[in-house]
Design an enzyme around this catalytic site. Structure first.
Site, mmCIF file in Angstrom:
data_model
loop_
_atom_site.group_PDB
_atom_site.id
_atom_site.type_symbol
_atom_site.label_atom_id
_atom_site.label_comp_id
_atom_site.label_asym_id
_atom_site.label_seq_id
_atom_site.Cartn_x
_atom_site.Cartn_y
_atom_site.Cartn_z
ATOM 1 N N LEU A 150 -2.537 5.168 -0.128
ATOM 2 C CA LEU A 150 -3.958 4.836 -0.268
ATOM 3 C C LEU A 150 -4.130 3.364 0.117
ATOM 4 C CD1 LEU A 150 -4.789 6.691 -3.615
ATOM 5 C CD2 LEU A 150 -4.761 7.580 -1.272
ATOM 6 N N HIS A 151 -4.106 3.101 1.419
ATOM 7 C CA HIS A 151 -4.053 1.721 1.911
ATOM 8 C C HIS A 151 -5.262 0.894 1.483
ATOM 9 C CE1 HIS A 151 -0.662 2.783 4.476
ATOM 10 N NE2 HIS A 151 -1.370 3.724 5.061
ATOM 11 N N ASP A 152 -6.444 1.291 1.932
ATOM 12 C CA ASP A 152 -7.613 0.416 1.803
ATOM 13 C C ASP A 152 -8.112 0.214 0.381
ATOM 14 O OD1 ASP A 152 -7.680 -0.184 4.523
ATOM 15 O OD2 ASP A 152 -8.799 1.636 4.979
ATOM 16 N N THR A 195 0.813 -1.215 0.000
ATOM 17 C CA THR A 195 0.000 0.000 0.000
ATOM 18 C C THR A 195 0.846 1.265 0.000
ATOM 19 O OG1 THR A 195 -0.229 0.053 2.424
ATOM 20 C CG2 THR A 195 -1.841 -1.233 1.186
#
Length: 307
Positions: free
Chosen positions: A241-243, A198
């Site tokens: 922008l992890h998720d 991520t």
């Protein structure tokens, strides 16, 4: 070409700026049919995460999708303090409407149990964007229902890099390590998208400007959300922008480098909690360890622009 039926998914989430981006991406994609959203405390308290889920659905005009309130605290330890980086409302100060539909009366785990038992086994995927408390509770309380999950794709953990809340710990797994341990050791089909991946997906200001210029409401909202995710007004690259990487993996797994690892989760003291341990005694997990970041961002933009 024959029409491909969208994959039924449940989004388990604690919105959260990057959760919100992931939810809007899923709403924009014709490849997903969102059966429901279950909420969990994580980035901020359960009432706020639940309200934010409803606000996002109201903005998108998707009041057909139910929201189910889930765990307000971890399985067996105190919950974390709210993360300041997501703002007071947990959504970066972005203007969203009030929920048009109230959360359902059943809890997240009650609904998940009934839903999974009533649908064909293996046809429902869970996209997990926060601490894994709801899924762990499902596994512990209703194992027959949990066995019917197609796969769980979760953003969490760190494999080869440093953590973001401890030397080897990432927030989602650290926030409820006992729950993470239950899920990882369950033997259920699990795809893990860790910080190693991520951190390679970061937007530029040019990217957000292009989203805004598309004229599409979901794309413009994502541009606003990402805009609140720059550390300062002079930074040219956003926080990771992890998720959304969960949705991006489900849409285009070929963009990711995968490893089959045997993992266990540390449930030790705070500094070690949630750390992933690679070893023969661990459970088999598919782990994303690399990504084509520019291609992932391009897919994000194209999907939002098509909605």
């Amino acid at each position: 070409m024959p029409h491909i039926k969208p994959r039924q998914i449940v989004i388990d989430t604690d919105p959260g700026i990057d959760d919100a981006i992931g939810i809007l991406l899923a709403l924009a994609s014709s490849e997903f049919s969102i059966a429901g959203i279950t909420t969990v405390a994580g980035n901020i308290g359960i009432d706020t995460t639940t309200r934010n889920a409803g606000r996002l659905l109201a903005f998108a005009g998707r009041n057909d999708i139910p929201v189910f309130k889930g765990a307000a605290a971890p399985l067996s330890r105190p919950g974390p303090e709210p993360l300041n980086l997501h703002g007071k409302e947990g959504i970066g100060g972005v203007d969203l409407p009030a929920p048009a539909r109230q959360p359902e009366g059943r809890s997240a785990v009650e609904w998940l149990t009934e839903f999974l038992l009533n649908e064909p086994a293996g046809t429902i995927d869970i996209f997990a964007l926060g601490p894994l408390t709801n899924i762990a509770r499902l596994i512990l309380d209703n194992p027959e229902a949990a066995k019917r999950i197609g796969r769980i794709i979760t953003m969490g953990g760190v494999i080869y890099e440093a953590g973001n809340v401890g030397p080897r710990s990432e927030f989602n797994l650290w926030a409820d390590p006992e729950a993470a341990d239950v899920v990882v050791s369950s033997g259920l089909p699990l795809v893990l998208v860790p910080l190693d991946v991520t951190r390679r997906v970061r937007a530029t200001r040019e990217f957000t400007a292009a989203l805004s210029a598309s004229g599409k409401p979901l794309a413009s909202m994502v541009a606003d959300l990402i805009g609140s995710y720059f550390e300062t007004s002079t930074h040219q690259e956003s926080r990771p922008l992890h998720d959304p990487c969960v949705m991006l993996f489900a849409l285009a797994p070929e963009l990711f480098r995968m490893e089959d690892l045997r993992l266990s989760v540390s449930t030790g003291p705070t500094g070690e909690a949630g750390a992933l341990i690679i070893g023969e005694t661990g459970a088999p997990v598919q782990v994303a360890t690399g990504v084509d970041g520019p291609a992932a961002l391009d897919l994000l933009a194209r999907t939002l622009a098509s909605s």
